[in-house]
Design an enzyme around this catalytic site. Structure first.
Site: not given
Length: 250
Positions: A12, A14, A18, A150
């Site tokens: 996910t 993607g 990263i 966060y």
């Protein structure tokens, strides 16, 4: 050696950073790959970068219904799923007085609720054994100013590596976390930092890292490949911190 030869994988978030680099490394290790994204431009670029053999799907990580649809799409495409890298997330940093209930909920929806309900939706799809990697963050451990929401989302997500490991191990589902330090990805472009201050902010962040630089998506992806592969099959409910020594400084 192709460490993921024939493995059916889902990443996910993607389509950039990263996630995109992990998709490249999964492919290089012999895996079959599905990636998700939400930005149409990033989706289009990922299709070009990854090639026709990779299925690129739009999936809003904040939507529980979208997670259910994604799980169904994975089932229809693969039948079963061997590896999932739950990487989609948002990094919103702000002082406490600037947070609204709507913004707070948006961060938790994307970073915690979405992946939790994706795991639930994927339960009938996971093969046995299956390996799942959560992308958390060193922010779960570091009390950085303005990172309260966060960091809280990542701490909650990190906690699930242990709780869900305990619950799902008997189903053959092995869960671990990779916790990156500051990485050169588009995520940092979304923090809303004015261009005039960006260089100084980057210098301040780099100064907090003993190695003196940001990490790269490739360095994180290598850790994900290890956790996803059978090389780590005796590693369960663990966290692999990849941060250039950031936690050394607290």
């Amino acid at each position: 050696m192709a460490r993921l030869a024939g493995k059916r994988t889902l990443i996910t978030g993607g389509t950039s950073g990263i996630g995109l680099e992990t998709a490249r490394q999964f492919l290089a290790e012999g895996a079959r790959v599905i990636v998700t994204g939400v930005n149409p431009d990033s989706i289009a670029k990922a299709k070009v970068a990854l090639g026709e053999q990779v299925l690129v799907l739009r999936a809003d990580s904040a939507s529980v219904a979208a997670q259910q649809d994604l799980a169904q799409a994975v089932k229809e495409h693969y039948g079963q799923l061997d590896i999932a890298f739950l990487n989609a997330g948002v990094a919103a940093w702000a002082p406490i007085e600037q947070w609204t209930e709507q913004a707070f909920d948006a961060s938790f929806n994307i970073n915690v609720k979405g992946p939790f309900f994706l795991m639930k939706a994927l339960l009938p799809v996971f093969a046995s054994p299956a390996s799942v990697v959560f992308n958390t963050s060193v922010s779960a451990h570091v009390g950085a100013a303005q990172s309260s929401v966060y960091a809280a989302t990542k701490a909650a997500f990190l906690s699930m590596t242990k709780t869900l490991s305990s619950e799902l191990l008997e189903r053959g589902i092995r869960i671990n976390a990779v916790s990156p330090g500051p990485v050169e990805t588009p995520l940092y472009d979304k923090l809303g930092i004015p261009d005039a201050y960006r260089d100084q902010v980057n210098k301040d962040i780099a100064a907090s890292i003993p190695l003196g630089r940001f990490g790269t998506p490739g360095e994180i992806a290598k850790a994900v490949v290890y956790l996803a592969s059978d090389e780590s099959k005796w590693t369960i409910g663990s966290e692999l911190v990849v941060d250039g020594g950031r936690l050394i400084n607290g």
